[in-house]
Design a protein around this motif. Structure first.
Motif, PDB file in Angstrom:
ATOM      1  N   GLN A  85     -45.860 152.118  29.655  1.00  0.00           N
ATOM      2  CA  GLN A  85     -46.722 152.806  28.695  1.00  0.00           C
ATOM      3  C   GLN A  85     -46.298 152.384  27.294  1.00  0.00           C
ATOM      4  O   GLN A  85     -45.120 152.172  27.027  1.00  0.00           O
ATOM      5  CB  GLN A  85     -46.590 154.323  28.833  1.00  0.00           C
ATOM      6  CG  GLN A  85     -47.149 154.840  30.142  1.00  0.00           C
ATOM      7  CD  GLN A  85     -46.962 156.328  30.289  1.00  0.00           C
ATOM      8  OE1 GLN A  85     -46.083 156.752  31.005  1.00  0.00           O
ATOM      9  NE2 GLN A  85     -47.791 157.107  29.618  1.00  0.00           N
ATOM     10  N   GLY A  86     -47.277 152.285  26.384  1.00  0.00           N
ATOM     11  CA  GLY A  86     -46.967 151.976  24.988  1.00  0.00           C
ATOM     12  C   GLY A  86     -46.252 150.666  24.786  1.00  0.00           C
ATOM     13  O   GLY A  86     -45.111 150.636  24.340  1.00  0.00           O
ATOM     14  N   GLY A  87     -46.920 149.571  25.098  1.00  0.00           N
ATOM     15  CA  GLY A  87     -46.292 148.258  24.939  1.00  0.00           C
ATOM     16  C   GLY A  87     -45.847 147.951  23.520  1.00  0.00           C
ATOM     17  O   GLY A  87     -44.809 147.346  23.309  1.00  0.00           O
ATOM     18  N   GLY A  88     -46.636 148.374  22.519  1.00  0.00           N
ATOM     19  CA  GLY A  88     -46.274 148.129  21.128  1.00  0.00           C
ATOM     20  C   GLY A  88     -45.363 149.194  20.551  1.00  0.00           C
ATOM     21  O   GLY A  88     -44.405 148.895  19.839  1.00  0.00           O
ATOM     22  N   PHE A  89     -45.665 150.454  20.847  1.00  0.00           N
ATOM     23  CA  PHE A  89     -44.872 151.570  20.338  1.00  0.00           C
ATOM     24  C   PHE A  89     -44.933 152.715  21.332  1.00  0.00           C
ATOM     25  O   PHE A  89     -46.013 153.116  21.767  1.00  0.00           O
ATOM     26  CB  PHE A  89     -45.388 152.031  18.976  1.00  0.00           C
ATOM     27  CG  PHE A  89     -44.706 153.265  18.447  1.00  0.00           C
ATOM     28  CD1 PHE A  89     -43.380 153.224  18.048  1.00  0.00           C
ATOM     29  CD2 PHE A  89     -45.396 154.457  18.349  1.00  0.00           C
ATOM     30  CE1 PHE A  89     -42.751 154.369  17.562  1.00  0.00           C
ATOM     31  CE2 PHE A  89     -44.775 155.605  17.868  1.00  0.00           C
ATOM     32  CZ  PHE A  89     -43.451 155.556  17.467  1.00  0.00           C
ATOM     33  N   TYR A  90     -43.763 153.249  21.666  1.00  0.00           N
ATOM     34  CA  TYR A  90     -43.653 154.347  22.616  1.00  0.00           C
ATOM     35  C   TYR A  90     -42.881 155.473  21.948  1.00  0.00           C
ATOM     36  O   TYR A  90     -41.792 155.253  21.379  1.00  0.00           O
ATOM     37  CB  TYR A  90     -42.897 153.876  23.866  1.00  0.00           C
ATOM     38  CG  TYR A  90     -42.617 154.954  24.873  1.00  0.00           C
ATOM     39  CD1 TYR A  90     -43.537 155.233  25.874  1.00  0.00           C
ATOM     40  CD2 TYR A  90     -41.438 155.692  24.823  1.00  0.00           C
ATOM     41  CE1 TYR A  90     -43.283 156.237  26.816  1.00  0.00           C
ATOM     42  CE2 TYR A  90     -41.181 156.683  25.753  1.00  0.00           C
ATOM     43  CZ  TYR A  90     -42.108 156.952  26.745  1.00  0.00           C
ATOM     44  OH  TYR A  90     -41.855 157.937  27.658  1.00  0.00           O
ATOM     45  N   ALA A  91     -43.430 156.690  21.980  1.00  0.00           N
ATOM     46  CA  ALA A  91     -42.726 157.805  21.362  1.00  0.00           C
ATOM     47  C   ALA A  91     -43.054 159.116  22.055  1.00  0.00           C
ATOM     48  O   ALA A  91     -44.166 159.329  22.520  1.00  0.00           O
ATOM     49  CB  ALA A  91     -43.098 157.918  19.894  1.00  0.00           C
TER      50      ALA A  91
END
Length: 158
Positions: A85-91
């Motif tokens: 999940q969230g390849g560019g940004f995960y938070a």
């Protein structure tokens, strides 16, 4: 000494197999040549600063009960992310601010949010471009749960 800002010079920075963990409360700015003495001397459009996971990991991670403004990323190309999940940004539980960022070619392999996946929080995105991101689940560009977001002058393509 305490770090109050991170200035990153133009170039491509590979993630090395794991996402960059963003520091809490320390804004990160790209677009420098490396000789500036003042923040106003940078030009993120002329001096492209790229964070590239080369398909080996996500690109950026951050959050965890962070208040609005404690996560600021300005002037980067965020590309090549590949994560569940969230390849560019995960938070999780974050309130990120992204300015002048280009999320391109990021993939959520089995989950959601090719470019961004945020669980709980709010986000502000100004002058950002989302293109060519994809997900195995929902939200090729963005997926979040229980979040609010504001987009100002952003583009979504492909």
């Amino acid at each position: 000494p305490d770090v109050t800002e991170i200035w990153v010079a133009a170039g491509t920075y590979p993630c090395g197999g794991s996402a960059y963990l963003l520091p809490r409360g320390v804004p990160m700015y790209g677009g420098f040549t490396g000789v500036e003495t003042e923040w106003s001397e940078r030009d993120p459009h002329l001096n492209q600063t790229t964070l590239d996971a080369n398909g080996q990991s996500g690109v950026l991670e951050g959050g965890g009960d962070w208040a609005f403004g404690e996560l600021l990323v300005d002037g980067f190309v965020i590309t090549g992310g590949r994560a569940t999940q969230g390849g560019g940004f995960y938070a999780y539980d974050a309130n990120p601010i992204f300015v002048n960022c280009d999320f391109r070619g990021n993939i959520a392999t089995a989950g959601d949010g090719g470019a961004l996946w945020i669980y709980e929080g709010a986000g502000l995105f100004v002058n950002c471009d989302f293109r060519g991101n994809e997900a195995g689940g929902s939200g090729g560009a963005i997926d979040w749960y229980d979040c609010l977001a504001t987009f100002v002058n952003c583009r979504f393509r492909n």
